[in-house]
Write a protein that holds these residues in place. Structure first.
Motif, PDB file in Angstrom:
ATOM      1  N   ASN A  98      34.784  55.261  50.807  1.00 23.20           N
ATOM      2  CA  ASN A  98      33.523  55.330  50.059  1.00 23.20           C
ATOM      3  C   ASN A  98      33.692  55.012  48.580  1.00 23.20           C
ATOM      4  OD1 ASN A  98      31.966  56.150  52.357  1.00 23.20           O
ATOM      5  ND2 ASN A  98      32.806  58.224  52.126  1.00 23.20           N
ATOM      6  N   ARG A  99      34.640  54.138  48.276  1.00 23.54           N
ATOM      7  CA  ARG A  99      34.827  53.663  46.887  1.00 23.54           C
ATOM      8  C   ARG A  99      34.326  52.224  46.842  1.00 23.54           C
ATOM      9  NH1 ARG A  99      41.039  55.448  46.215  1.00 23.54           N
ATOM     10  NH2 ARG A  99      40.910  54.224  44.277  1.00 23.54           N
ATOM     11  N   GLU A 100      33.000  52.115  47.007  1.00 21.55           N
ATOM     12  CA  GLU A 100      32.339  50.836  47.237  1.00 21.55           C
ATOM     13  C   GLU A 100      32.562  49.849  46.100  1.00 21.55           C
ATOM     14  OE1 GLU A 100      30.375  48.414  49.858  1.00 21.55           O
ATOM     15  OE2 GLU A 100      30.773  50.537  50.179  1.00 21.55           O
ATOM     16  N   ALA A 101      32.408  50.287  44.863  1.00 15.95           N
ATOM     17  CA  ALA A 101      32.518  49.363  43.721  1.00 15.95           C
ATOM     18  C   ALA A 101      33.922  48.760  43.625  1.00 15.95           C
ATOM     19  CB  ALA A 101      32.175  50.095  42.431  1.00 15.95           C
ATOM     20  N   GLU A 102      34.941  49.612  43.789  1.00 20.03           N
ATOM     21  CA  GLU A 102      36.329  49.114  43.740  1.00 20.03           C
ATOM     22  C   GLU A 102      36.602  48.174  44.905  1.00 20.03           C
ATOM     23  OE1 GLU A 102      39.311  52.364  42.505  1.00 20.03           O
ATOM     24  OE2 GLU A 102      37.553  53.465  43.234  1.00 20.03           O
ATOM     25  N   SER A 103      36.029  48.508  46.059  1.00 17.48           N
ATOM     26  CA  SER A 103      36.205  47.678  47.243  1.00 17.48           C
ATOM     27  C   SER A 103      35.628  46.286  47.015  1.00 17.48           C
ATOM     28  CB  SER A 103      35.519  48.330  48.439  1.00 17.48           C
ATOM     29  OG  SER A 103      35.536  47.468  49.552  1.00 17.48           O
ATOM     30  N   ILE A 104      34.421  46.233  46.454  1.00 16.34           N
ATOM     31  CA  ILE A 104      33.768  44.938  46.196  1.00 16.34           C
ATOM     32  C   ILE A 104      34.591  44.102  45.212  1.00 16.34           C
ATOM     33  CG2 ILE A 104      31.744  43.851  45.141  1.00 16.34           C
ATOM     34  CD1 ILE A 104      30.080  46.186  46.334  1.00 16.34           C
ATOM     35  N   THR A 105      35.127  44.769  44.195  1.00 16.48           N
ATOM     36  CA  THR A 105      35.933  44.058  43.184  1.00 16.48           C
ATOM     37  C   THR A 105      37.150  43.396  43.819  1.00 16.48           C
ATOM     38  OG1 THR A 105      35.253  45.573  41.431  1.00 16.48           O
ATOM     39  CG2 THR A 105      37.272  44.310  41.069  1.00 16.48           C
ATOM     40  N   LEU A 106      37.870  44.143  44.640  1.00 15.66           N
ATOM     41  CA  LEU A 106      39.063  43.589  45.280  1.00 15.66           C
ATOM     42  C   LEU A 106      38.711  42.491  46.275  1.00 15.66           C
ATOM     43  CD1 LEU A 106      41.340  46.708  45.945  1.00 15.66           C
ATOM     44  CD2 LEU A 106      41.415  45.097  44.060  1.00 15.66           C
ATOM     45  N   ASP A 107      37.647  42.715  47.043  1.00 14.35           N
ATOM     46  CA  ASP A 107      37.261  41.710  48.017  1.00 14.35           C
ATOM     47  C   ASP A 107      36.809  40.422  47.325  1.00 14.35           C
ATOM     48  OD1 ASP A 107      36.925  41.073  50.822  1.00 14.35           O
ATOM     49  OD2 ASP A 107      34.783  40.964  50.395  1.00 14.35           O
ATOM     50  N   SER A 108      36.178  40.556  46.179  1.00 14.41           N
ATOM     51  CA  SER A 108      35.761  39.377  45.415  1.00 14.41           C
ATOM     52  C   SER A 108      36.976  38.591  44.925  1.00 14.41           C
ATOM     53  CB  SER A 108      34.904  39.793  44.212  1.00 14.41           C
ATOM     54  OG  SER A 108      33.704  40.390  44.641  1.00 14.41           O
ATOM     55  N   LYS A 109      38.004  39.314  44.505  1.00 16.58           N
ATOM     56  CA  LYS A 109      39.236  38.647  44.077  1.00 16.58           C
ATOM     57  C   LYS A 109      39.872  37.878  45.239  1.00 16.58           C
ATOM     58  CE  LYS A 109      40.556  41.806  40.322  1.00 16.58           C
ATOM     59  NZ  LYS A 109      41.569  42.794  39.866  1.00 16.58           N
ATOM     60  N   ALA A 110      39.895  38.522  46.417  1.00 19.42           N
ATOM     61  CA  ALA A 110      40.464  37.875  47.601  1.00 19.42           C
ATOM     62  C   ALA A 110      39.695  36.604  47.941  1.00 19.42           C
ATOM     63  CB  ALA A 110      40.462  38.830  48.785  1.00 19.42           C
ATOM     64  N   ARG A 111      38.345  36.713  47.921  1.00 14.55           N
ATOM     65  CA  ARG A 111      37.521  35.554  48.263  1.00 14.55           C
ATOM     66  C   ARG A 111      37.666  34.440  47.226  1.00 14.55           C
ATOM     67  NH1 ARG A 111      34.194  36.617  52.468  1.00 14.55           N
ATOM     68  NH2 ARG A 111      33.989  38.822  53.066  1.00 14.55           N
ATOM     69  N   ALA A 112      37.852  34.816  45.982  1.00 12.39           N
ATOM     70  CA  ALA A 112      38.038  33.810  44.924  1.00 12.39           C
ATOM     71  C   ALA A 112      39.331  33.024  45.141  1.00 12.39           C
ATOM     72  CB  ALA A 112      38.055  34.491  43.561  1.00 12.39           C
ATOM     73  N   ILE A 113      40.379  33.736  45.555  1.00 11.08           N
ATOM     74  CA  ILE A 113      41.650  33.046  45.837  1.00 11.08           C
ATOM     75  C   ILE A 113      41.470  32.076  46.998  1.00 11.08           C
ATOM     76  CG2 ILE A 113      44.033  33.346  46.660  1.00 11.08           C
ATOM     77  CD1 ILE A 113      44.023  36.082  45.208  1.00 11.08           C
ATOM     78  N   TRP A 114      40.867  32.549  48.090  1.00  8.08           N
ATOM     79  CA  TRP A 114      40.657  31.685  49.248  1.00  8.08           C
ATOM     80  C   TRP A 114      39.772  30.492  48.903  1.00  8.08           C
ATOM     81  CZ3 TRP A 114      39.772  36.716  52.391  1.00  8.08           C
ATOM     82  CH2 TRP A 114      40.989  37.134  52.959  1.00  8.08           C
ATOM     83  N   SER A 115      38.729  30.749  48.120  1.00  8.11           N
ATOM     84  CA  SER A 115      37.828  29.665  47.725  1.00  8.11           C
ATOM     85  C   SER A 115      38.542  28.620  46.884  1.00  8.11           C
ATOM     86  CB  SER A 115      36.644  30.247  46.934  1.00  8.11           C
ATOM     87  OG  SER A 115      35.780  29.222  46.498  1.00  8.11           O
ATOM     88  N   ASN A 116      39.383  29.097  45.961  1.00 10.82           N
ATOM     89  CA  ASN A 116      40.137  28.175  45.100  1.00 10.82           C
ATOM     90  C   ASN A 116      41.124  27.341  45.917  1.00 10.82           C
ATOM     91  OD1 ASN A 116      40.974  27.175  42.447  1.00 10.82           O
ATOM     92  ND2 ASN A 116      42.863  28.313  42.809  1.00 10.82           N
ATOM     93  N   LEU A 117      41.782  27.987  46.868  1.00  8.13           N
ATOM     94  CA  LEU A 117      42.712  27.262  47.730  1.00  8.13           C
ATOM     95  C   LEU A 117      41.978  26.213  48.554  1.00  8.13           C
ATOM     96  CD1 LEU A 117      44.966  30.198  49.015  1.00  8.13           C
ATOM     97  CD2 LEU A 117      45.657  28.356  47.486  1.00  8.13           C
ATOM     98  N   SER A 118      40.819  26.592  49.075  1.00  8.49           N
ATOM     99  CA  SER A 118      40.035  25.675  49.888  1.00  8.49           C
ATOM    100  C   SER A 118      39.537  24.487  49.073  1.00  8.49           C
ATOM    101  CB  SER A 118      38.842  26.417  50.503  1.00  8.49           C
ATOM    102  OG  SER A 118      38.096  25.565  51.323  1.00  8.49           O
ATOM    103  N   ALA A 119      39.111  24.759  47.843  1.00  7.64           N
ATOM    104  CA  ALA A 119      38.611  23.691  46.976  1.00  7.64           C
ATOM    105  C   ALA A 119      39.682  22.666  46.646  1.00  7.64           C
ATOM    106  CB  ALA A 119      38.045  24.295  45.687  1.00  7.64           C
ATOM    107  N   ASN A 120      40.933  23.114  46.629  1.00  5.73           N
ATOM    108  CA  ASN A 120      42.048  22.222  46.327  1.00  5.73           C
ATOM    109  C   ASN A 120      42.731  21.689  47.587  1.00  5.73           C
ATOM    110  OD1 ASN A 120      42.330  22.292  43.302  1.00  5.73           O
ATOM    111  ND2 ASN A 120      42.379  24.491  43.738  1.00  5.73           N
ATOM    112  N   GLY A 121      42.039  21.851  48.729  1.00  9.18           N
ATOM    113  CA  GLY A 121      42.586  21.329  49.978  1.00  9.18           C
ATOM    114  C   GLY A 121      43.724  22.139  50.536  1.00  9.18           C
TER     115      GLY A 121
END
Length: 596
Positions: free
Chosen positions: A571-594
């Protein structure tokens, strides 16, 4: 090359039996001048010097200094003179021998065979069959066949040479020890370890009896026998017996300082032993020692390329990725400069560099490399070969890592099918294919099929655990993930902790594979409701991964994503969202660069 000088069979690495080599001699201007002047004097009318002999001596000098063209020219001049009636004809057998050996060393085996057979026939006609020159000619012809891996032709020649030498000098002479060593090495090359070992043991006993124990430089020939018996035990997986023999051989060769290639070969064999027994730091030291020696040699060789490849792969295993890339790239560059027939093994560093780029999430670069290796393997060995299976498996691993499971599965199956046909049932590579297909089934949630394959792989690797514990650690982590997915948390925790213990012991606490097991353990703690413990382990895993792989690696993203799930559960929703956003940003960046 003086036919009466004892020729030495250089020790071999695990992968290659080194061809027969003469001991190199450093260039000496004074020596050259004397030999050249002798040739000039011998050409004068009334000279008592034999021109053919002087030309042979000059050819020896050239060959010892790797001036092959000049050596051959001298030998051929000597041959044209020795073929004619007169005093120079006494040098004919010697000249045929020298030119034959040179042709053998430069892979002109047809001509070498003709020349060496003529030399042998001349010696037998001149001296009879029980003479030292006949022994030398038999041995040289045998070496020529050995170099071509025509062992059935080499064996009777070696046996005949041994029998004659035993009659000539007695069963305990150093000449007999040399002949025993030659025959023992032949049996080693054939994989006949039970026949090789007693011959080499006898040779060692003879050399040791005549050796001054206080001066290893007097141990001429002993280093070869020690090295070769070490190889026999290595081939039998008797590592504890092989190691002291190889160490003694290395000490002698280092002290003698007259053949850096032999010293490098033994150092690299020891490095391979340490690598196989997962003593990675000791392996690194020996690989580097061998590399230093080989870099001093005047000519690049396939041994240098393989040395760089082995050092690079050892760095990869240790998680030293920057060093790994440097060595593998250099290995590929050296391979590319070798003759086409020597470049066959270039696929090893190409595949290894591809795996490194996969680890670093450079997926397009990895795919290009692995497909290049696969193309070479299929062209040289066939699409159903064990060599092709290596590259097929690596390509499947790459696709699996990218989440391209539908593309990975048929490749994993193909590699497994080939390996089941071409490898023994306990081969480590067969274990890899079973393990990898098991991982894919795990990702597809086919848990029963996955467990069956993972357990089969583990059984193979546990046959010789001292050599395969790294794979065992990986397998146990995979089984822990499987049991976690099935809800068997206690079993998963036990498996994961066993994986951690193995990986910590072999790889250390800063290795990304150790962090992988930590991340698995953190997930298990989370499902067991041990939130505090899970969070601490997640943080530790992230710290290691970011340092070893960089902050934008997919492994970091996966750990962040799972850590986020733990926080959400707490139930630490805000911290969870922050970490998940970081994870998605990494995946998105990797995907954008092929790269994803």
């Amino acid at each position: 090359m003086n036919r009466h000088m004892s020729q030495r069979l250089a020790g071999a690495s695990l992968a290659l039996i080194t061809s027969f080599l003469s001991t190199p001699v450093m260039a000496n201007t004074g020596q050259f001048d004397r030999l050249n002047n002798a040739v000039k004097i011998a050409q004068r009318p009334g000279s008592k010097l034999l021109l053919a002999k002087c030309l042979n001596d000059l050819g020896d000098y050239y060959e010892s200094n790797n001036q092959i063209v000049e050596a051959e020219s001298s030998y051929r001049k000597a041959l044209s003179i020795a073929e004619k009636p007169g005093p120079n004809q006494s040098e004919l057998a010697n000249t045929l021998n020298n030119l034959g050996l040179l042709c053998s060393h430069t892979s002109r085996f047809q001509e070498a065979e003709r020349l060496l057979q003529r030399s042998l026939l001349l010696d037998e006609k001149k001296y009879g069959r029980n003479h030292a020159d006949v022994v030398t000619s038999l041995s040289n012809l045998a070496v020529m066949y050995y170099d071509q891996e025509q062992y059935s032709k080499a064996e009777p020649l070696y046996k005949k040479a041994l029998a004659i030498q035993t009659k000539l000098s007695g069963p305990k002479s150093e000449e007999v020890a040399y002949a025993l060593n030659s025959l023992g090495l032949l049996y080693y090359a054939q994989g006949n370890y039970s026949q090789a070992a007693p011959l080499l043991q006898r040779a060692i006993a003879i050399y040791e009896k005549g050796t001054n124990k206080n001066n290893v430089n007097n141990s001429v020939g002993l280093d070869d026998c020690l090295n070769n018996l070490g190889l026999v035990y290595f081939g039998q997986d008797k590592y504890s017996l092989a190691e002291p023999l190889l160490k003694r051989a290395l000490t002698i060769r280092a002290s003698a300082k007259n053949c850096p290639e032999d010293e490098a070969t033994t150092a690299e064999t020891l490095a391979s032993l340490y690598s196989l027994t997962e003593r990675l730091i000791e392996a690194d030291t020996m690989y580097r020692r061998a590399l230093t020696l080989r870099e001093r040699l005047p000519k690049e060789s396939i041994e240098l390329a393989e040395n760089l490849d082995n050092l690079g792969q050892n760095c990869y295993t240790q998680g030293k990725y920057a060093n790994c890339e440097v060595y593998l790239k250099r290995s590929i560059e050296v391979f590319d400069r070798l003759d086409e027939k020597e470049r066959e093994k270039i696929t090893s560093p190409i595949n290894a560099l591809g795996l490194l780029y996969r680890k670093q999430c450079k997926y397009p670069e990895a795919e290009v490399l692995i497909k290049r290796a696969l193309d070479i393997d299929q062209r040289l060995h066939g699409s159903e070969s064990a060599e092709a299976a290596i590259s097929i498996n690596y390509l499947a691993v790459l696709y699996y890592t990218q989440g391209r499971l539908d593309e990975a599965e048929p490749l994993f199956r193909k590699a497994l099918q080939i390996r089941e046909k071409t490898l023994s049932a306990d081969d480590v590579e067969l274990g890899r294919s079973l393990n990898n297909l098991g991982l894919l089934y795990l990702a597809q949630e086919k848990y029963a099929e996955a467990l069956t394959l993972l357990e089969k792989a583990l059984l193979i690797w546990q046959i010789t655990p001292e050599a395969h514990n790294i794979f065992v650690g990986e397998n146990l982590d995979s089984q822990a993930c499987l049991e976690l997915a099935r809800g068997n948390y206690s079993k998963a925790e036990n498996l994961c902790k066993r994986s951690l213990a193995i990986r910590e012991k072999i790889l250390g606490k800063d290795h990304p594979d150790f962090a992988e097991s930590l991340a698995t353990l953190a997930q298990i703690y989370g499902f067991e409701g041990q939130t505090v413990e899970a969070e601490a382990v997640f943080k530790r895993a992230l710290e290691i991964q970011k340092k070893a792989l960089g902050p934008d690696n997919s492994a970091v993203a996966s750990t962040l994503h799972n850590y986020s799930a733990l926080l959400k559960q707490a139930n630490r929703e805000a911290e969870s969202i922050t970490l998940d956003s970081k994870a998605r940003a990494i995946w998105s960046n990797l995907s954008a660069n092929g790269n994803h």
